[in-house]
Design a protein around this motif. Structure first.
Motif, PDB file in Angstrom:
ATOM      1  N   MET A 216       0.845  -1.177   0.000  1.00 22.64           N
ATOM      2  CA  MET A 216       0.000   0.000   0.000  1.00 22.64           C
ATOM      3  C   MET A 216       0.888   1.237   0.000  1.00 22.64           C
ATOM      4  SD  MET A 216      -2.750   1.217   2.921  1.00 22.64           S
ATOM      5  CE  MET A 216      -3.830  -0.156   2.653  1.00 22.64           C
ATOM      6  N   THR A 217       0.611   2.186  -0.872  1.00 19.12           N
ATOM      7  CA  THR A 217       1.335   3.449  -0.916  1.00 19.12           C
ATOM      8  C   THR A 217       0.920   4.285   0.282  1.00 19.12           C
ATOM      9  OG1 THR A 217       1.357   3.386  -3.314  1.00 19.12           O
ATOM     10  CG2 THR A 217       1.755   5.516  -2.282  1.00 19.12           C
ATOM     11  N   VAL A 218       1.898   4.864   0.949  1.00 23.56           N
ATOM     12  CA  VAL A 218       1.596   5.686   2.123  1.00 23.56           C
ATOM     13  C   VAL A 218       1.019   7.022   1.671  1.00 23.56           C
ATOM     14  CG1 VAL A 218       2.562   6.890   4.108  1.00 23.56           C
ATOM     15  CG2 VAL A 218       3.365   4.604   3.521  1.00 23.56           C
ATOM     16  N   LYS A 219      -0.098   7.388   2.288  1.00 28.76           N
ATOM     17  CA  LYS A 219      -0.756   8.670   2.041  1.00 28.76           C
ATOM     18  C   LYS A 219      -0.814   9.374   3.386  1.00 28.76           C
ATOM     19  CE  LYS A 219      -5.097  10.540   0.278  1.00 28.76           C
ATOM     20  NZ  LYS A 219      -6.426  10.229  -0.254  1.00 28.76           N
ATOM     21  N   ASN A 220      -0.476  10.655   3.431  1.00 28.96           N
ATOM     22  CA  ASN A 220      -0.419  11.371   4.700  1.00 28.96           C
ATOM     23  C   ASN A 220      -1.567  12.340   4.936  1.00 28.96           C
ATOM     24  OD1 ASN A 220       2.809  11.123   3.831  1.00 28.96           O
ATOM     25  ND2 ASN A 220       2.270  10.452   5.875  1.00 28.96           N
ATOM     26  N   HIS A 221      -2.322  12.659   3.904  1.00 23.08           N
ATOM     27  CA  HIS A 221      -3.403  13.641   4.059  1.00 23.08           C
ATOM     28  C   HIS A 221      -4.680  13.068   3.461  1.00 23.08           C
ATOM     29  CE1 HIS A 221      -5.341  17.651   2.833  1.00 23.08           C
ATOM     30  NE2 HIS A 221      -5.525  17.495   4.123  1.00 23.08           N
ATOM     31  N   PHE A 222      -5.752  13.136   4.219  1.00 22.42           N
ATOM     32  CA  PHE A 222      -7.050  12.600   3.801  1.00 22.42           C
ATOM     33  C   PHE A 222      -8.099  13.702   3.979  1.00 22.42           C
ATOM     34  CE2 PHE A 222      -4.397   9.092   4.884  1.00 22.42           C
ATOM     35  CZ  PHE A 222      -4.792   8.032   4.094  1.00 22.42           C
ATOM     36  N   PRO A 223      -8.231  14.621   3.002  1.00 20.13           N
ATOM     37  CA  PRO A 223      -9.177  15.733   3.129  1.00 20.13           C
ATOM     38  C   PRO A 223     -10.614  15.239   3.322  1.00 20.13           C
ATOM     39  CG  PRO A 223      -7.700  16.073   1.263  1.00 20.13           C
ATOM     40  CD  PRO A 223      -7.503  14.663   1.731  1.00 20.13           C
ATOM     41  N   ALA A 224     -11.326  15.850   4.243  1.00 22.59           N
ATOM     42  CA  ALA A 224     -12.708  15.459   4.536  1.00 22.59           C
ATOM     43  C   ALA A 224     -13.583  15.527   3.295  1.00 22.59           C
ATOM     44  CB  ALA A 224     -13.278  16.339   5.644  1.00 22.59           C
ATOM     45  N   GLY A 225     -13.346  16.514   2.452  1.00 21.66           N
ATOM     46  CA  GLY A 225     -14.159  16.684   1.251  1.00 21.66           C
ATOM     47  C   GLY A 225     -13.998  15.564   0.236  1.00 21.66           C
ATOM     48  N   GLU A 226     -12.942  14.797   0.350  1.00 21.44           N
ATOM     49  CA  GLU A 226     -12.711  13.692  -0.578  1.00 21.44           C
ATOM     50  C   GLU A 226     -13.250  12.364  -0.053  1.00 21.44           C
ATOM     51  OE1 GLU A 226      -8.588  13.511  -1.637  1.00 21.44           O
ATOM     52  OE2 GLU A 226      -8.555  15.612  -2.283  1.00 21.44           O
ATOM     53  N   ALA A 227     -13.573  12.301   1.223  1.00 20.54           N
ATOM     54  CA  ALA A 227     -14.078  11.064   1.824  1.00 20.54           C
ATOM     55  C   ALA A 227     -15.528  10.845   1.409  1.00 20.54           C
ATOM     56  CB  ALA A 227     -13.971  11.129   3.343  1.00 20.54           C
TER      57      ALA A 227
ATOM     58  N   TYR B 170      -5.949   6.132   6.798  1.00 17.07           N
ATOM     59  CA  TYR B 170      -5.628   4.725   7.012  1.00 17.07           C
ATOM     60  C   TYR B 170      -4.295   4.377   6.370  1.00 17.07           C
ATOM     61  CZ  TYR B 170      -7.177   3.932   2.203  1.00 17.07           C
ATOM     62  OH  TYR B 170      -7.307   3.980   0.844  1.00 17.07           O
ATOM     63  N   ALA B 171      -3.702   3.343   6.893  1.00 13.35           N
ATOM     64  CA  ALA B 171      -2.488   2.733   6.351  1.00 13.35           C
ATOM     65  C   ALA B 171      -2.606   1.247   6.696  1.00 13.35           C
ATOM     66  CB  ALA B 171      -1.248   3.354   6.971  1.00 13.35           C
ATOM     67  N   ASP B 172      -1.564   0.486   6.455  1.00  7.37           N
ATOM     68  CA  ASP B 172      -1.642  -0.946   6.723  1.00  7.37           C
ATOM     69  C   ASP B 172      -2.023  -1.265   8.166  1.00  7.37           C
ATOM     70  OD1 ASP B 172      -0.979  -1.620   4.120  1.00  7.37           O
ATOM     71  OD2 ASP B 172       1.141  -1.937   4.558  1.00  7.37           O
ATOM     72  N   ASN B 173      -1.463  -0.513   9.112  1.00 12.12           N
ATOM     73  CA  ASN B 173      -1.609  -0.868  10.514  1.00 12.12           C
ATOM     74  C   ASN B 173      -2.671  -0.108  11.294  1.00 12.12           C
ATOM     75  OD1 ASN B 173       0.400  -2.859  10.447  1.00 12.12           O
ATOM     76  ND2 ASN B 173       1.978  -1.287  10.563  1.00 12.12           N
ATOM     77  N   ALA B 174      -3.365   0.840  10.671  1.00  9.77           N
ATOM     78  CA  ALA B 174      -4.359   1.614  11.415  1.00  9.77           C
ATOM     79  C   ALA B 174      -5.368   2.252  10.473  1.00  9.77           C
ATOM     80  CB  ALA B 174      -3.676   2.699  12.241  1.00  9.77           C
ATOM     81  N   MET B 175      -6.537   2.544  11.025  1.00  9.32           N
ATOM     82  CA  MET B 175      -7.606   3.170  10.247  1.00  9.32           C
ATOM     83  C   MET B 175      -8.531   3.918  11.208  1.00  9.32           C
ATOM     84  SD  MET B 175     -10.644   1.174   8.183  1.00  9.32           S
ATOM     85  CE  MET B 175      -9.965   1.240   6.540  1.00  9.32           C
ATOM     86  N   VAL B 176      -9.038   5.069  10.756  1.00 10.81           N
ATOM     87  CA  VAL B 176     -10.034   5.810  11.514  1.00 10.81           C
ATOM     88  C   VAL B 176     -11.307   5.900  10.668  1.00 10.81           C
ATOM     89  CG1 VAL B 176      -9.232   8.086  10.736  1.00 10.81           C
ATOM     90  CG2 VAL B 176     -10.446   7.879  12.889  1.00 10.81           C
ATOM     91  N   VAL B 177     -12.462   5.681  11.328  1.00 12.21           N
ATOM     92  CA  VAL B 177     -13.746   5.666  10.634  1.00 12.21           C
ATOM     93  C   VAL B 177     -14.755   6.473  11.448  1.00 12.21           C
ATOM     94  CG1 VAL B 177     -15.608   4.209   9.719  1.00 12.21           C
ATOM     95  CG2 VAL B 177     -13.251   3.350   9.733  1.00 12.21           C
TER      96      VAL B 177
END
Length: 110
Positions: free
Chosen positions: A1-12, A28-35
């Motif tokens: 999985m490519t690491v992504k550091n920014h997850f804009p709310a408008g894109e979710a 999210y990344a391999d080891n963690a996720m927020v929902v």
């Protein structure tokens, strides 16, 4: 999985899980996720289990959670821990929002 550091709310994108429950995956990344999980009053999250560790933080609303053989009434600011494979479920007593953190990430939510 490519690491992504920014997850804009408008894109979710919100996902209607049915029965008054809506999910929006955040970072999210391999080891963690927020929902972010939104519940309408009366919504029941059926008892289930999974191999992930899960922490739930109550942003708003009131909920009755059953974890293993114990039941808790929780509200804003409360948090809960669910160890891997423990049966758990919830009933929404007052419409609200939860923030769930999973480790590792939930592939089935992506």
């Amino acid at each position: 999985m490519t690491v992504k550091n920014h997850f804009p709310a408008g894109e979710a994108k919100s996902f209607d899980a049915g029965g008054g429950l809506t999910r929006k995956v955040g970072a999210y990344a391999d080891n963690a996720m927020v929902v972010e999980v939104h519940f309408e009053q009366g919504t029941i999250a059926a008892r289930h289990h999974h191999p992930h560790e899960q922490i739930t933080y109550v942003i708003s609303g009131r909920f009755e959670f059953t974890i293993g053989g114990d039941t808790y009434i929780v509200g804003p600011g409360d948090s809960l821990y669910k160890q891997p494979n423990i049966e758990h479920g919830a009933t929404c007593l007052e419409a609200g929002t939860l923030l769930d953190v999973f480790t590792p990430h939930r592939e089935d939510f992506l």
